[in-house]
Design an enzyme around this catalytic site. Sequence first.
Site, PDB file in Angstrom:
ATOM      1  CE1 TYR A 227      16.539  -8.788 -24.444  1.00  0.00           C
ATOM      2  CE2 TYR A 227      16.369 -10.018 -22.389  1.00  0.00           C
ATOM      3  CZ  TYR A 227      15.786  -9.250 -23.386  1.00  0.00           C
ATOM      4  OH  TYR A 227      14.438  -8.969 -23.331  1.00  0.00           O
TER       5      TYR A 227
ATOM      6  CE  LYS B 161      12.627 -12.510 -23.979  1.00  0.00           C
ATOM      7  NZ  LYS B 161      11.765 -12.759 -22.801  1.00  0.00           N
TER       8      LYS B 161
HETATM    9  N1  LIG Z   1      11.575  -3.742 -21.218  1.00  0.00           N
HETATM   10  C1  LIG Z   1      11.489  -3.876 -22.521  1.00  0.00           C
HETATM   11  O1  LIG Z   1      11.673  -2.914 -23.278  1.00  0.00           O
HETATM   12  C2  LIG Z   1      11.158  -5.213 -23.105  1.00  0.00           C
HETATM   13  C3  LIG Z   1      10.978  -6.348 -22.313  1.00  0.00           C
HETATM   14  N2  LIG Z   1      10.655  -7.555 -22.921  1.00  0.00           N
HETATM   15  C4  LIG Z   1      10.437  -8.768 -22.118  1.00  0.00           C
HETATM   16  O2  LIG Z   1       9.394  -8.501 -21.197  1.00  0.00           O
HETATM   17  C5  LIG Z   1       9.568  -9.272 -20.014  1.00  0.00           C
HETATM   18  C6  LIG Z   1       9.482  -8.359 -18.804  1.00  0.00           C
HETATM   19  O3  LIG Z   1      10.512  -7.412 -18.957  1.00  0.00           O
HETATM   20  P1  LIG Z   1      10.584  -6.123 -18.010  1.00  0.00           P
HETATM   21  O4  LIG Z   1       9.286  -5.967 -17.296  1.00  0.00           O
HETATM   22  O5  LIG Z   1      11.108  -4.995 -18.817  1.00  0.00           O
HETATM   23  O6  LIG Z   1      11.726  -6.557 -16.999  1.00  0.00           O
HETATM   24  P2  LIG Z   1      11.762  -6.504 -15.407  1.00  0.00           P
HETATM   25  O7  LIG Z   1      13.145  -6.839 -15.033  1.00  0.00           O
HETATM   26  O8  LIG Z   1      11.167  -5.241 -14.915  1.00  0.00           O
HETATM   27  O9  LIG Z   1      10.779  -7.682 -14.996  1.00  0.00           O
HETATM   28  C7  LIG Z   1      11.179  -9.015 -15.015  1.00  0.00           C
HETATM   29  C8  LIG Z   1      10.616  -9.677 -13.763  1.00  0.00           C
HETATM   30  O10 LIG Z   1      11.027 -11.046 -13.764  1.00  0.00           O
HETATM   31  C9  LIG Z   1      11.471 -11.372 -12.468  1.00  0.00           C
HETATM   32  N3  LIG Z   1      12.470 -12.441 -12.519  1.00  0.00           N
HETATM   33  C10 LIG Z   1      13.738 -12.351 -12.963  1.00  0.00           C
HETATM   34  N4  LIG Z   1      14.366 -13.520 -12.784  1.00  0.00           N
HETATM   35  C11 LIG Z   1      13.457 -14.371 -12.208  1.00  0.00           C
HETATM   36  C12 LIG Z   1      13.501 -15.713 -11.781  1.00  0.00           C
HETATM   37  N5  LIG Z   1      14.623 -16.426 -11.872  1.00  0.00           N
HETATM   38  N6  LIG Z   1      12.388 -16.259 -11.237  1.00  0.00           N
HETATM   39  C13 LIG Z   1      11.254 -15.533 -11.107  1.00  0.00           C
HETATM   40  N7  LIG Z   1      11.145 -14.244 -11.497  1.00  0.00           N
HETATM   41  C14 LIG Z   1      12.243 -13.684 -12.045  1.00  0.00           C
HETATM   42  C15 LIG Z   1      12.081 -10.087 -11.913  1.00  0.00           C
HETATM   43  O11 LIG Z   1      12.109 -10.109 -10.497  1.00  0.00           O
HETATM   44  C16 LIG Z   1      11.145  -9.040 -12.478  1.00  0.00           C
HETATM   45  O12 LIG Z   1      10.101  -8.748 -11.587  1.00  0.00           O
HETATM   46  C17 LIG Z   1      10.923  -9.961 -20.160  1.00  0.00           C
HETATM   47  O13 LIG Z   1      10.716 -11.312 -20.538  1.00  0.00           O
HETATM   48  C18 LIG Z   1      11.617  -9.205 -21.283  1.00  0.00           C
HETATM   49  O14 LIG Z   1      12.502 -10.028 -22.000  1.00  0.00           O
HETATM   50  C19 LIG Z   1      10.503  -7.649 -24.277  1.00  0.00           C
HETATM   51  C20 LIG Z   1      10.689  -6.558 -25.078  1.00  0.00           C
HETATM   52  C21 LIG Z   1      11.024  -5.261 -24.565  1.00  0.00           C
HETATM   53  C1  LIG Z   2      23.998   5.704 -24.384  1.00  0.00           C
HETATM   54  C2  LIG Z   2      23.264   5.925 -25.683  1.00  0.00           C
HETATM   55  C3  LIG Z   2      23.920   5.177 -26.831  1.00  0.00           C
HETATM   56  C4  LIG Z   2      21.794   5.542 -25.543  1.00  0.00           C
HETATM   57  O1  LIG Z   2      21.081   5.943 -26.682  1.00  0.00           O
HETATM   58  C5  LIG Z   2      21.655   4.017 -25.325  1.00  0.00           C
HETATM   59  C6  LIG Z   2      20.208   3.557 -25.371  1.00  0.00           C
HETATM   60  C7  LIG Z   2      20.115   2.070 -24.979  1.00  0.00           C
HETATM   61  C8  LIG Z   2      20.291   1.926 -23.473  1.00  0.00           C
HETATM   62  C9  LIG Z   2      18.764   1.502 -25.476  1.00  0.00           C
HETATM   63  C10 LIG Z   2      18.632   1.676 -27.010  1.00  0.00           C
HETATM   64  C11 LIG Z   2      17.763   0.512 -27.507  1.00  0.00           C
HETATM   65  C12 LIG Z   2      17.316  -0.181 -26.216  1.00  0.00           C
HETATM   66  C13 LIG Z   2      16.878  -1.651 -26.326  1.00  0.00           C
HETATM   67  C14 LIG Z   2      15.721  -1.833 -27.330  1.00  0.00           C
HETATM   68  O2  LIG Z   2      14.604  -1.062 -26.912  1.00  0.00           O
HETATM   69  C15 LIG Z   2      15.323  -3.293 -27.427  1.00  0.00           C
HETATM   70  C16 LIG Z   2      15.187  -4.013 -26.121  1.00  0.00           C
HETATM   71  C17 LIG Z   2      14.368  -5.093 -26.060  1.00  0.00           C
HETATM   72  C18 LIG Z   2      14.264  -5.908 -24.884  1.00  0.00           C
HETATM   73  O3  LIG Z   2      13.713  -7.008 -24.913  1.00  0.00           O
HETATM   74  C19 LIG Z   2      14.896  -5.474 -23.628  1.00  0.00           C
HETATM   75  C20 LIG Z   2      15.407  -4.051 -23.662  1.00  0.00           C
HETATM   76  C21 LIG Z   2      16.092  -3.675 -24.979  1.00  0.00           C
HETATM   77  C22 LIG Z   2      17.342  -4.511 -25.157  1.00  0.00           C
HETATM   78  C23 LIG Z   2      16.438  -2.148 -24.931  1.00  0.00           C
HETATM   79  C24 LIG Z   2      17.512  -1.868 -23.867  1.00  0.00           C
HETATM   80  C25 LIG Z   2      18.018  -0.411 -23.875  1.00  0.00           C
HETATM   81  C26 LIG Z   2      18.502   0.000 -25.273  1.00  0.00           C
HETATM   82  C27 LIG Z   2      19.706  -0.808 -25.682  1.00  0.00           C
END
Ligand SMILES: NC(=O)C1=CN([C@@H]2O[C@H](COP(=O)(O)OP(=O)(O)OC[C@H]3O[C@@H](n4cnc5c(N)ncnc54)[C@H](O)[C@@H]3O)[C@@H](O)[C@H]2O)C=CC1
Ligand SMILES: CC(C)[C@@H](O)CC[C@@H](C)[C@H]1CC[C@H]2[C@@H]3[C@H](O)CC4=CC(=O)CC[C@]4(C)[C@H]3CC[C@]12C
Length: 369
Positions: free
Chosen positions: A159, A163
Amino acid sequence: MAESTEVRKLVYLVTGGCGFLGEHVVRMLLQREPRLSELRVFDLHLGPWLEELKTGPVQVTAIQGDVTQAHEVAAAVAGAHVVIHAAGLVDVFGRASPKTIHEVNVQGTKNVIEACVQTGTRFLVYTSSMEVVGPNIKGHPFYRGNEDTPYEAVHKHPYPCSKAQAERLVLEANGREVRGGLPLVTCALRPTGIYGEGHQIMRDFYHQGLRLGGRLFRAIPASVEHGRVYVGNVAWMHVLVARELERRAALVGGQVYFCYDESPYKSYEDFNMEFLGPCGLRLVETRLLAPYWLLMLLAVLNALLQWLLRPLLLYAPLLNPYTLAVANTTFTVSTDKAQRHFGYEPLFSWEDSRTRTIRWVRAMEGSAQ
Ligand SMILES: NC(=O)C1=CN([C@@H]2O[C@H](COP(=O)(O)OP(=O)(O)OC[C@H]3O[C@@H](n4cnc5c(N)ncnc54)[C@H](O)[C@@H]3O)[C@@H](O)[C@H]2O)C=CC1
Ligand SMILES: CC(C)[C@@H](O)CC[C@@H](C)[C@H]1CC[C@H]2[C@@H]3[C@H](O)CC4=CC(=O)CC[C@]4(C)[C@H]3CC[C@]12C
């Protein structure tokens, strides 16, 4: 802030627009981008909630598509002024293969970039991640760092690797000539751990706590701080930078920005308890009972079980060697680059972000009873 009297003439495309972050970006655009004439929502899985958005002044076009399919991406991008590329496979739990993660996150991003170049779309915002930076495989802390802080970004997990590759492609594409002869302007936003309404991992923690009689067991020392950011503020940063990309192309083009707000620095588990505590869960102190080596043993056993069970079923618990290592490594950001470059200020205070998230968990509580 764009004037509300501005003529509606812009077409935006949001890839991954039905995901956790994507939905908030879609709704924020409809609320706060008065120049929108059409909003295209491109996703592998379209949400039923999109239908309710089709009654407003902006044409909302739902496009079911796959970013790994170049022709589907090109068709969706054609005619768009701005692309917000948030689609991605956010998998650190071993649900998807490394190949699939690469196909979606890297090849998918290549397809978006090439579609912009071929169809003449000039502005591209990429949703990157803090994970592009760290924590690295050596477990080095990143303490109150910013976009210029030196840090050995070394990754092995599919992952963060994907990214980092995708972000690099987006930044390198800045300045490329697009159809029509003008330059492509790109930037990448790096959210830290996003929380808020719709966060699946928070939902998993909540349901885990309900299964354990209202208790969650501490695995991570409270001293290990993780930066977190409210989903509404991440969405707002996307909307704002997309608007400013044209006006401030020379400054913003080719840049990366951490997403930040006033959310407090806490351990991942303590931060989650800000929302799960008011909803009846409590965090049991087991640090004496569960030293790190025992947790890592359990994490390795989980990974082994996942591998053994894969032919039969998907076993993907929260605890695995990667998630434990990430959770156990301090990663916090302190920056104002987005404010300096395009006037970003968080739209939601910490109190508001916390209240909104608690309200959402409580709504789950109602559905769980
Ligand atoms: N959730 C988090 O804490 C963080 C997320 N991000 C980034 O933010 C973005 C959105 O993440 P989230 O909303 O958390 O994830 P999510 O899984 O809720 O949303 C991702 C969306 O992309 C769509 N998707 C996946 N594969 C696809 C494909 N092949 N074609 C078209 N659509 C597709 C999924 O259906 C989903 O709706 C991602 O790029 C992720 O890397 C960055 C930092 C933190
Ligand atoms: C089971 C325990 C050890 C529990 O504390 C595990 C937590 C774990 C699931 C999360 C801890 C840190 C998170 C990640 C972090 O916020 C950075 C991220 C960035 C992204 O782009 C996608 C999500 C994630 C990797 C996020 C995922 C969940 C954690 C690993």
